[in-house]
Write a protein that holds these residues in place. Sequence first.
Motif, PDB file in Angstrom:
ATOM      1  N   CYS A 159      77.867  17.157  -6.884  1.00 30.03           N
ATOM      2  CA  CYS A 159      76.544  17.756  -6.935  1.00 30.03           C
ATOM      3  C   CYS A 159      76.134  18.267  -5.553  1.00 30.03           C
ATOM      4  CB  CYS A 159      75.515  16.737  -7.433  1.00 30.03           C
ATOM      5  SG  CYS A 159      75.847  16.142  -9.103  1.00 30.03           S
ATOM      6  N   LEU A 160      75.748  19.531  -5.506  1.00 21.95           N
ATOM      7  CA  LEU A 160      75.273  20.181  -4.293  1.00 21.95           C
ATOM      8  C   LEU A 160      73.848  20.673  -4.528  1.00 21.95           C
ATOM      9  CD1 LEU A 160      78.431  22.399  -3.600  1.00 21.95           C
ATOM     10  CD2 LEU A 160      78.026  20.055  -2.812  1.00 21.95           C
ATOM     11  N   GLN A 161      73.170  21.030  -3.448  1.00 20.17           N
ATOM     12  CA  GLN A 161      71.804  21.519  -3.582  1.00 20.17           C
ATOM     13  C   GLN A 161      71.513  22.574  -2.509  1.00 20.17           C
ATOM     14  OE1 GLN A 161      69.166  18.119  -2.907  1.00 20.17           O
ATOM     15  NE2 GLN A 161      70.636  17.288  -1.446  1.00 20.17           N
ATOM     16  N   ARG A 162      70.527  23.407  -2.803  1.00 23.58           N
ATOM     17  CA  ARG A 162      70.065  24.416  -1.848  1.00 23.58           C
ATOM     18  C   ARG A 162      68.556  24.529  -1.989  1.00 23.58           C
ATOM     19  NH1 ARG A 162      71.756  30.811  -2.349  1.00 23.58           N
ATOM     20  NH2 ARG A 162      69.924  31.679  -1.279  1.00 23.58           N
ATOM     21  N   LEU A 163      67.843  24.597  -0.883  1.00 28.87           N
ATOM     22  CA  LEU A 163      66.386  24.596  -0.876  1.00 28.87           C
ATOM     23  C   LEU A 163      65.845  25.925  -0.356  1.00 28.87           C
ATOM     24  CD1 LEU A 163      65.775  21.081   0.742  1.00 28.87           C
ATOM     25  CD2 LEU A 163      66.318  21.615  -1.642  1.00 28.87           C
ATOM     26  N   ALA A 164      64.665  26.284  -0.845  1.00 29.15           N
ATOM     27  CA  ALA A 164      63.987  27.487  -0.365  1.00 29.15           C
ATOM     28  C   ALA A 164      62.882  27.135   0.620  1.00 29.15           C
ATOM     29  CB  ALA A 164      63.411  28.261  -1.545  1.00 29.15           C
ATOM     30  N   PHE A 165      62.895  25.924   1.165  1.00 31.23           N
ATOM     31  CA  PHE A 165      61.834  25.462   2.045  1.00 31.23           C
ATOM     32  C   PHE A 165      62.423  24.442   3.015  1.00 31.23           C
ATOM     33  CE2 PHE A 165      62.106  22.896  -1.733  1.00 31.23           C
ATOM     34  CZ  PHE A 165      62.127  21.608  -1.241  1.00 31.23           C
ATOM     35  N   ASP A 166      61.668  24.109   4.048  1.00 33.42           N
ATOM     36  CA  ASP A 166      62.063  23.058   4.966  1.00 33.42           C
ATOM     37  C   ASP A 166      61.433  21.754   4.501  1.00 33.42           C
ATOM     38  OD1 ASP A 166      63.404  21.953   7.055  1.00 33.42           O
ATOM     39  OD2 ASP A 166      61.964  22.554   8.592  1.00 33.42           O
ATOM     40  N   LEU A 167      62.024  20.632   4.878  1.00 32.28           N
ATOM     41  CA  LEU A 167      61.578  19.323   4.421  1.00 32.28           C
ATOM     42  C   LEU A 167      61.293  18.439   5.620  1.00 32.28           C
ATOM     43  CD1 LEU A 167      61.355  17.758   1.614  1.00 32.28           C
ATOM     44  CD2 LEU A 167      63.494  16.674   2.284  1.00 32.28           C
ATOM     45  N   ASP A 168      60.157  17.743   5.571  1.00 31.08           N
ATOM     46  CA  ASP A 168      59.799  16.793   6.618  1.00 31.08           C
ATOM     47  C   ASP A 168      60.309  15.411   6.202  1.00 31.08           C
ATOM     48  OD1 ASP A 168      58.649  15.111   8.478  1.00 31.08           O
ATOM     49  OD2 ASP A 168      56.772  16.239   8.575  1.00 31.08           O
ATOM     50  N   PHE A 169      61.349  14.935   6.868  1.00 34.11           N
ATOM     51  CA  PHE A 169      61.971  13.670   6.482  1.00 34.11           C
ATOM     52  C   PHE A 169      61.120  12.459   6.853  1.00 34.11           C
ATOM     53  CE2 PHE A 169      65.435  16.615   6.259  1.00 34.11           C
ATOM     54  CZ  PHE A 169      66.252  16.131   5.251  1.00 34.11           C
ATOM     55  N   ASP A 170      60.073  12.645   7.619  1.00 34.73           N
ATOM     56  CA  ASP A 170      59.193  11.526   7.952  1.00 34.73           C
ATOM     57  C   ASP A 170      58.444  11.011   6.738  1.00 34.73           C
ATOM     58  OD1 ASP A 170      59.953  11.604  10.584  1.00 34.73           O
ATOM     59  OD2 ASP A 170      58.241  12.825  11.243  1.00 34.73           O
ATOM     60  N   TYR A 171      58.368  11.815   5.682  1.00 33.22           N
ATOM     61  CA  TYR A 171      57.647  11.410   4.475  1.00 33.22           C
ATOM     62  C   TYR A 171      58.588  10.937   3.374  1.00 33.22           C
ATOM     63  CZ  TYR A 171      53.670  13.580   6.754  1.00 33.22           C
ATOM     64  OH  TYR A 171      52.679  13.891   7.655  1.00 33.22           O
TER      65      TYR A 171
END
Length: 502
Positions: free
Chosen positions: A460-472
Motif C-alpha cells: 500500500c502506497l499513498q500520495r497527498l495533495a497537502f502538507d501534514l503537521d506531524f505534531d498533531y
Amino acid sequence: MPAPFHGELTLPNQAEALPIARTYLTHLAALAALPEPEAAAVVDAALEACANVVDHAYEPGEDGIFTVVGGVDATGLTVAVRDQGMPIDAERVGSPDQSPARVSASGGLGLIRRSVDHAEWIRRGREGKELRLVKRLPSESVHGHLDAADEPVDDEEEVPLAPEQEYAVRRFEPADAIGVSRCIYRVYGNTYMHEACYYPDRLVALNETGELASIVAVDAAGEVAGHYALERPGLTRVAERGMAVVSPAHRGRDLMGRMRTAIEDEARELGLTGVYSVAVTKHTFSQRVNEAFGSDVCGVILGGGPADQVFKGLEEEGEKPQRVTWVQYFTYVHPPEEALVHAPARHRAIVERIYSGLGLPVEWHDEMEAPTLGNGQVDVTYNLGLDTGTIKVLQVGDDTAAEIRRAADDLFGVTGAEVVHLWLPLADPAGPALLEAAEADGFFFLGVGPSFLPDGDALCLQRLAFDLDFDYVEIANPFARELLDYIRADRDRVQAAQPAAT
C-alpha cells in the motif's frame, strides 16, 4: 421502496445515440424513485459519461459501442457506462474550455463528481473501461427524531450515567435503526464521516444487502446504547470494523468490548479472511481498544480522515484543523496457509517487520519480473465523503504504470481528491517493477494490506495533495510510531526526487 431492476442498453458511439441514452437514464431514475432535482442531476452526470465516450473513447471515424447498465435496489440507483475504447484523458475532458460538457458548462467529470455519492473507474485492460456511478435514495434523516437529550456534549461527565442494568448485545434489527442514528449523533453531532449513519432507512438497507453487519448493545428498556459494524462494500472477504460508538450515558460498562467480541464472532460466521480497522490519532483511545484485542499494526494512513470530524471532549482548544491520520490494524479470522510476497528490495525490511507482527507464514520471493505484454487491470474508486481515491492494481500489464499515472491525474486534477491510495499486488512478481514509476508519480510507502486484493496481499502506497503537521499525530504503539517515522522519511525522499515545478 423501489422494486429491484436490472437493465442494459447498448448504443453506437454516435452523437445521435445520446437522446436515446437520456430517455433510458430518465426511466431508470424514475424506477429508483429519485426525487428532483437529484434525478435530473444523476441523469445529466450519467449522460455526460456517455458523451465522453462518444467524444473521446474512440479514434475519429472509428466505429464503436458503449453500454449503459442500470441497477435499482433498496439503496438507490447504480449506473455503469462501459466501452472498449481508449482510457479517459483528464487533460482533454477535465477542462470546460478545452472540452465543454454536453449537458453542463462546468466540465464533464466535475459535473459527475458533484452529482453522485460514489464514482468508480474500472479499467479492464483489453475489455475496456467502466465508469460506475452510485446515487443513494434520499431518506429521512435522524434529525426529525431528536430531542434535547440527544444533543452532543463536550464533556461526558455532564451526562448523568444511566442506572446499572442488564444489556443485551445482539445482531441489528430494523427497529434499531433510529436508535443507532441517535447514538451516533449524541457522540459526534453532525461530523461523523459515514453519512449513512444519520439515515435509518439506509442502515436497514445496507444490513439487508450485507454491506453492513451491525451489532447493537440494547439497554433494559430496549433502547440502543451502542453500535459496532463490519463494513463490506462489494461483499469482500476482508471487512472493516467501524461505526463503533457507545452513548455517553452508558459508558464504562464494557459495552464496546462486548460488541467487539460479537463483531469478531460475526466475522467468523461470515467466513471472512480477516478484519481491519483504522484508529484515529487525535487521541489514542481507539488505538488502545485495538491493542487490547490483539490487533496488529499493518500501516499508517496519513490524512485518511476528513479535517472537520469532531471528537467531543478530546480536542485541545485552538487545535489546528487538518485531515486525521489513522493507524491501520488487522486481525486474521480465517487466515490463508501462507502469504506469497514479492517485496521490493527498498521496503523489504519494514515489510518483514509487519508480517512478523501479523504472525502469518510468508513465502518470500526476491525475483522481479518485467510486466508481461498486454493490458493490465486497474480498479479506480473515489470516495466523495472522504475526498479520497483508491487505485487497485488487479493485474499487471505493460500499460499499468501509464494507467496508474492517468488514474492519479484524474483523481487529483479532475475529481479533486486530497488523498490517493495505490495498492500493488505483492503476489505478482511484476508488482515490484511498478514501484519506481509510482514513486516518480509521488507515491510513497503506507504499509501492507493483508488479502486486500483478490489474489493476495497489497503493498500500500499513498500520495497527498497537502502538507501534514506531524505534531498533531498521537500514536501509542511503539512499532506504529516507528512505522510513522519510516513513512515520513519515505515521503520526504520521494518528494525530494520530484522535478521542480515550472
